[in-house]
Motif scaffolding. Structure first.
Motif, PDB file in Angstrom:
ATOM      1  N   PRO A  97     101.980 -97.858  57.092  1.00 54.61           N
ATOM      2  CA  PRO A  97     102.911 -96.716  57.121  1.00 54.61           C
ATOM      3  C   PRO A  97     102.159 -95.408  56.849  1.00 54.61           C
ATOM      4  CG  PRO A  97     103.692 -98.447  55.636  1.00 54.61           C
ATOM      5  CD  PRO A  97     102.313 -98.812  56.045  1.00 54.61           C
ATOM      6  N   ASP A  98     102.721 -94.295  57.270  1.00 52.38           N
ATOM      7  CA  ASP A  98     102.064 -92.996  57.104  1.00 52.38           C
ATOM      8  C   ASP A  98     101.724 -92.679  55.646  1.00 52.38           C
ATOM      9  OD1 ASP A  98     102.178 -92.559  59.821  1.00 52.38           O
ATOM     10  OD2 ASP A  98     104.063 -91.432  59.718  1.00 52.38           O
ATOM     11  N   GLN A  99     102.606 -93.031  54.731  1.00 53.53           N
ATOM     12  CA  GLN A  99     102.417 -92.681  53.319  1.00 53.53           C
ATOM     13  C   GLN A  99     101.813 -93.829  52.495  1.00 53.53           C
ATOM     14  OE1 GLN A  99     103.101 -89.509  52.335  1.00 53.53           O
ATOM     15  NE2 GLN A  99     103.565 -89.133  54.474  1.00 53.53           N
TER      16      GLN A  99
END
Length: 167
Positions: free
Chosen positions: A98-100
């Motif tokens: 995921p991006d984060q």
């Protein structure tokens, strides 16, 4: 899994006075990761990293992740008082990170570090209690078998206990 998207999560910790880290806790298919990490791995594991296929594999963890077909592998050091206490490792075989992922991993690593520190403090406390209980038992046994007077004192020289001969 919902928070990180990772199908694999493992915590490695240093046990005893050795230099190798062993798998302490895990979730998912952890066969993709080694049971222990050797001391030489620590140089590369002092900083948070995100490995994905195509990147250089610098550690045993990365090589095993590549061999197992992981889409990514995050390693995050568990540091307390500037000492590496362990390592949080997360990855997945099906989805990309995921991006984060690094921010979420930091939160999980902070919680794991606090939990490990609490565990160490509790174990240390139990060890101290055990030592004190042993000292008290030895003192009582000496008091019982000695015919001469025996006075047990605290560190501040207050009388804690005395046997019948000392009375």
């Amino acid at each position: 899994h919902n928070l990180t998207g990772a199908g694999i999560l493992t915590i490695y910790i240093l046990l005893g006075h050795g230099t190798d880290y062993i798998r302490y806790a895990s979730y998912g298919d952890t066969e993709a990761l080694p049971e222990e990490l050797e001391d030489v791995e620590h140089i590369h594991l002092q900083k948070p990293t995100l490995w994905t296929p195509g990147k250089i594999t610098q550690t045993k963890l990365n090589r095993q992740a590549k061999t197992a077909g992981l889409k990514y592998l995050v390693t995050y050091p568990l540091i307390e008082n500037k000492v590496l206490q362990g390592l949080l490792v997360m990855g997945d075989m099906e989805t990309n990170p995921p991006d984060q992922i690094m921010q979420v991993t930091q939160i999980i690593a902070d919680a794991a570090t606090a939990s490990l520190e609490t565990k160490y403090l509790i174990n240390n406390l139990y060890d101290r209690i055990g030592l004190n209980e042993n000292r008290i038992e030895i003192g009582r046994e000496l008091s019982r078998i000695l015919n001469c007077g025996l006075i047990l004192t605290t560190k501040s020289l207050k009388i804690r206990e005395l046997n019948p001969a000392a009375e």
